[in-house]
Design a protein around this motif. Structure first.
Motif, PDB file in Angstrom:
ATOM      1  N   ASP A 209      50.951  65.495   4.617  1.00 46.74           N
ATOM      2  CA  ASP A 209      49.972  64.638   5.268  1.00 46.74           C
ATOM      3  C   ASP A 209      48.824  65.334   6.219  1.00 46.74           C
ATOM      4  O   ASP A 209      47.884  64.843   6.464  1.00 46.74           O
ATOM      5  N   LEU A 210      49.064  66.578   6.200  1.00 48.69           N
ATOM      6  CA  LEU A 210      48.173  67.350   6.807  1.00 48.69           C
ATOM      7  C   LEU A 210      47.082  67.809   5.862  1.00 48.69           C
ATOM      8  O   LEU A 210      45.940  68.326   6.193  1.00 48.69           O
ATOM      9  N   GLY A 211      47.191  67.533   4.574  1.00 45.73           N
ATOM     10  CA  GLY A 211      46.323  67.929   3.570  1.00 45.73           C
ATOM     11  C   GLY A 211      46.543  69.302   3.192  1.00 45.73           C
ATOM     12  O   GLY A 211      45.671  69.854   2.467  1.00 45.73           O
ATOM     13  N   LEU A 212      47.463  69.883   3.202  1.00 48.48           N
ATOM     14  CA  LEU A 212      47.738  71.320   2.958  1.00 48.48           C
ATOM     15  C   LEU A 212      48.097  71.514   1.625  1.00 48.48           C
ATOM     16  O   LEU A 212      48.709  70.491   1.082  1.00 48.48           O
ATOM     17  N   PRO A 213      47.731  72.468   0.878  1.00 50.35           N
ATOM     18  CA  PRO A 213      48.043  72.644  -0.543  1.00 50.35           C
ATOM     19  C   PRO A 213      49.403  72.526  -1.011  1.00 50.35           C
ATOM     20  O   PRO A 213      50.408  73.444  -0.356  1.00 50.35           O
TER      21      PRO A 213
ATOM     22  N   GLU D 259      35.070  76.971   1.605  1.00 52.86           N
ATOM     23  CA  GLU D 259      34.818  75.600   1.057  1.00 52.86           C
ATOM     24  C   GLU D 259      36.166  74.438   1.485  1.00 52.86           C
ATOM     25  O   GLU D 259      37.279  74.657   1.078  1.00 52.86           O
ATOM     26  N   PRO D 260      35.777  73.631   2.404  1.00 56.90           N
ATOM     27  CA  PRO D 260      36.790  73.079   3.029  1.00 56.90           C
ATOM     28  C   PRO D 260      37.524  72.336   1.972  1.00 56.90           C
ATOM     29  O   PRO D 260      37.246  71.707   1.293  1.00 56.90           O
ATOM     30  N   ASN D 261      39.118  72.406   2.146  1.00 61.30           N
ATOM     31  CA  ASN D 261      39.784  71.795   1.537  1.00 61.30           C
ATOM     32  C   ASN D 261      40.854  70.993   2.201  1.00 61.30           C
ATOM     33  O   ASN D 261      40.896  71.234   3.447  1.00 61.30           O
ATOM     34  N   GLY D 262      41.788  70.009   1.591  1.00 54.69           N
ATOM     35  CA  GLY D 262      42.759  69.594   2.531  1.00 54.69           C
ATOM     36  C   GLY D 262      42.165  68.361   3.275  1.00 54.69           C
ATOM     37  O   GLY D 262      42.937  68.626   4.491  1.00 54.69           O
ATOM     38  N   GLU D 263      41.283  67.787   3.163  1.00 51.34           N
ATOM     39  CA  GLU D 263      41.020  66.828   4.033  1.00 51.34           C
ATOM     40  C   GLU D 263      42.304  65.763   4.019  1.00 51.34           C
ATOM     41  O   GLU D 263      42.794  65.330   2.870  1.00 51.34           O
ATOM     42  N   PRO D 264      43.007  65.435   4.875  1.00 50.73           N
ATOM     43  CA  PRO D 264      44.094  64.640   4.928  1.00 50.73           C
ATOM     44  C   PRO D 264      43.764  63.434   4.231  1.00 50.73           C
ATOM     45  O   PRO D 264      42.732  62.740   4.376  1.00 50.73           O
ATOM     46  N   PRO D 265      44.626  62.882   3.469  1.00 47.90           N
ATOM     47  CA  PRO D 265      44.449  61.509   2.989  1.00 47.90           C
ATOM     48  C   PRO D 265      44.431  60.352   4.188  1.00 47.90           C
ATOM     49  O   PRO D 265      44.780  60.891   5.122  1.00 47.90           O
ATOM     50  N   PRO D 266      43.794  59.334   3.903  1.00 45.85           N
ATOM     51  CA  PRO D 266      43.774  58.483   4.746  1.00 45.85           C
ATOM     52  C   PRO D 266      45.109  58.019   5.519  1.00 45.85           C
ATOM     53  O   PRO D 266      46.097  57.751   4.817  1.00 45.85           O
ATOM     54  N   ALA D 267      45.188  58.185   6.799  1.00 42.79           N
ATOM     55  CA  ALA D 267      46.595  58.060   7.469  1.00 42.79           C
ATOM     56  C   ALA D 267      47.075  56.595   7.313  1.00 42.79           C
ATOM     57  O   ALA D 267      46.317  55.720   7.531  1.00 42.79           O
ATOM     58  N   ALA D 268      48.522  56.298   7.438  1.00 46.39           N
ATOM     59  CA  ALA D 268      48.906  55.336   7.310  1.00 46.39           C
ATOM     60  C   ALA D 268      48.986  54.411   8.745  1.00 46.39           C
ATOM     61  O   ALA D 268      48.335  54.749   9.512  1.00 46.39           O
ATOM     62  N   ARG D 269      49.825  53.398   8.401  1.00 48.74           N
ATOM     63  CA  ARG D 269      49.518  52.465   9.591  1.00 48.74           C
ATOM     64  C   ARG D 269      49.783  52.922  11.143  1.00 48.74           C
ATOM     65  O   ARG D 269      49.577  52.265  12.180  1.00 48.74           O
TER      66      ARG D 269
END
Lengths: 271, 271, 271, 271
Positions: A209-213, D259-269
């Protein structure tokens, strides 16, 4: 002529940069170690909330007492005290599929389920439906859900509710955690018995969930464990047990005759 | 029957403790990762100032770009992508006397000098006198001062003044740092040239001033580097260079005839 | 442009050479594995007598039962069964100063004594005189003779006379073995008690007499041990004990309160 | 009280046994190193023919020049020359799925095909039919045949015919080799192009025909490579290239922005 691009450490005679920042001025004394580890892995600076969840995961995984990794590090140090790096490396090599792998396995499993969907559920009922479908499919395929069950904490792993709580506090309770929580709610109806959500598995969900690889989820477990293994060595220095462990095995060896194995199968026509 | 005492991780079916604390309630979400690593190594909770100095050291050592350790981790991952633990362990194994060892060597060296004294100097003049004596003795013995000099930052390692500064801000500018600073001031008069204080050496002095176990100073450099190596792997995943490094060596190999070595010395009388 | 010379393996699309030979035609099926290992390390083909002594050394060092290295390999395989390379590497990392180091330490020690002499003794009396001098000097310096003594085989290590015998049979009883044998004869007169010559130490003397690189004597012990560790894994596969070893430690852990260590020394003037 | 049975090394104050034999009398000077490695892995003494095939395999796998494993060992030794065990272990950690894994993968693949049959073919036509079926099934499933193809030896790996020949000479051309040879004959008809049988793959077939444990086929490649890596270190000692390799990478680094990576996916409810 090849060149090798990197955004990590770089230096000139006058300067050292890390992640594009001036190491001495902008990183040292300004950036915590958990924050830096996250930053190095993603090349983006995490928010304080992300750091808190990340460090909670590292704390959850740092040390579990006399695991094989801890015993291995202590025994290797006993045997080769000249090489701290060897003792730590040996311990980390136990961080594979069985003892530290559940973090990565769980995170990847949840990710694969989510990636197969066009849209994510919008409410608990939706997550429960997805979880039900997931557990049924896995069961039909004869597989287990990674992170479901714990050999010691059979009635609940104390790390599990705490990590859900921290993620929620920081607004980082994302789809991986949501799906895993739902699996925790619905699996008894499918499997006919109630299993705890393994804390190391929840850690994998939280890291995802933190978007880590995903390919490196195991790596974060190993980072946490490196701190734990240094703790094991520090304790071994002051209150050694490795020699006693070694002797408890060596003195209880029992010599048995060889049991030949590996009879070649009947050779084929070329004989 | 042997038992194995430990103050680190322990668990019952209902609880998990770490360092005598309830892991879920008192550690997760409450204790930063640098703080936890310090605590595990000393079994005492560090102060915020100690954490700041400690994390500044870890930041200073985490990654230095394409060091042998970084190249090794990337190449090992190229060759065995199934084992992240192997790639990290391989990189850490380069953390020995040459590339990561100066931290430990410097800390130990300073400690040995201090331990040989009944009392510590009370002012700068006293530290300078001790430093002068130390540099002279080392020079007379034909040895180098660990941490004095840097192959790149010949006019000054930017990490050095910053770490002194942070330690001073936190009231943790102890005898090891004091002696090392004095060595920085006085060595030109003895050696006839001015060398920079290596930042990795200052890290060793700072760790020693924090009271961390001298035998494990290298371990903290390795902990820092673990975070750096995960960063290297994360970058390798997105922007791979390992295969190109491998090919740059392999394609430039030059086959030469064997050069026999190891003629046995003339055998003794028993022939 | 850099190139990288090597006399070891090389290949073109049509050919593979090793040590300047055609691998398929001249090495495979023609050269034994011990012979090849010697050849690779020295770049000269050993004689049959050299191979026999070398392989006797490897046999002497291959496996000693439940040593720390063997336990470590088994535990690592238990913990990470997906990575045989990790289990072997972890075991080898215990091949340091204490458990496998005596081979190298003894070979180097004897070499240093011999290298300090202009001429070698010509008869037993001469060797005894040199040995007497060596033992006395070492004792006066407060050091031990590497390879003298064994914690189990107090009345004699069975490997020792056998290796002397094999070396003599092959005309390879050189100065290192001669000096070590003499140390075995004369040390009681100096030390006041009789210690056995450690078989692993004799191995180091024999390897040095073979002209193998002193810096790598430990490497040959590790090569031997690699074969032993594969044997340990093969036995573990059929008759596992690692989990029981793990549990014997884990179930006998005793939780104790933290013992704070590492109070920083009183900080110096900068506070 | 647990005891730990083993048929490997055991000792009393007076004796040392290995595999039930008296080590000094029956093994040292009597048993070659390849023979011993086979014996340790199977607990049965191999025949001379089995030893010849086994040692031919080890020779085929010992060293392939500047592979990642070789570069890693040299770089690790450069960085930590105090620890030969670390340099060897680091190199072995590259012995994973990509560079050394084909031996194990091929042996296991062939074994699985054979194990799925009630009876083995009795002639070449029968083997060809089985091979044809195998290649078709694998292709239909979208998989590759492990050991088919080589990135350098596109028109034929010189080790391949030689190993078939040696196995045939020793009467050890069993079903795994037979199936692999047949795959070599028939695959062009299915795949539409001719690929070479990889020598490392043939090694896996040969080891499987020798009845060695399939789970450890990679282990034998690692044993062979240990000898090769010692050769690499010996050459590095006399003709160093590691520092130049390191510099060729480090000096050609190119600093790029993160190169920023790992934007967290849209958080859930739960947010």
């Amino acid at each position: 002529m090849a060149d090798y691009p990197t955004a990590l450490g770089a230096s000139t005679p006058e300067t050292i940069t890390l992640l594009g920042r001036d190491l001495a001025r902008d990183v040292m004394g300004e950036v915590g170690f958990g924050e830096l580890a996250f930053w190095l892995a993603t090349q983006r600076r995490p928010t304080p909330g992300e750091v808190r969840v990340f460090e909670a995961v590292l704390a959850a995984l740092a040390d579990h007492g006399f695991t094989p990794t801890a015993i291995v590090t202590r025994l290797t140090y006993l045997s080769a005290p000249d090489s701290v790096q060897g003792a730590l490396a040996a311990g980390l090599l136990g961080g594979g599929s069985r003892f530290l792998g559940v973090t990565e396995d769980c995170g990847r499993f949840l990710h694969d389920v989510l990636a197969s969907r066009d849209a994510l559920p919008g409410d608990d009922a939706g997550w429960d439906a997805l979880a039900m479908e997931t557990v049924r499919a896995r069961r039909a395929a004869g597989g287990r859900i990674p992170g479901l069950g714990h050999h010691v904490h059979k009635d609940g792993d104390p790390r599990t509710p705490r990590l859900f709580e921290i993620a929620a506090e920081e607004g980082l309770y994302g789809p991986h955690l949501s799906l895993f929580a739902a699996i925790g709610r619905v699996h008894p109806a499918v499997l006919g018995r109630t299993l705890p959500l393994n804390g190391a598995g929840v850690c994998g969900a939280a890291l995802a969930d933190l978007g880590l690889p995903l390919e490196l989820l195991r790596g974060f477990a190993l980072l946490a464990r490196t701190a734990g293994l240094i703790g094991q060595l520090a304790e071994e220095l002051r209150r050694p047990v490795a020699n006693e462990i070694f002797l408890s095995v060596d003195l209880n060896n029992r010599s048995i005759p060889p049991e030949p194995n590996g009879e070649p199968p009947p050779a084929a026509r070329h004989e």
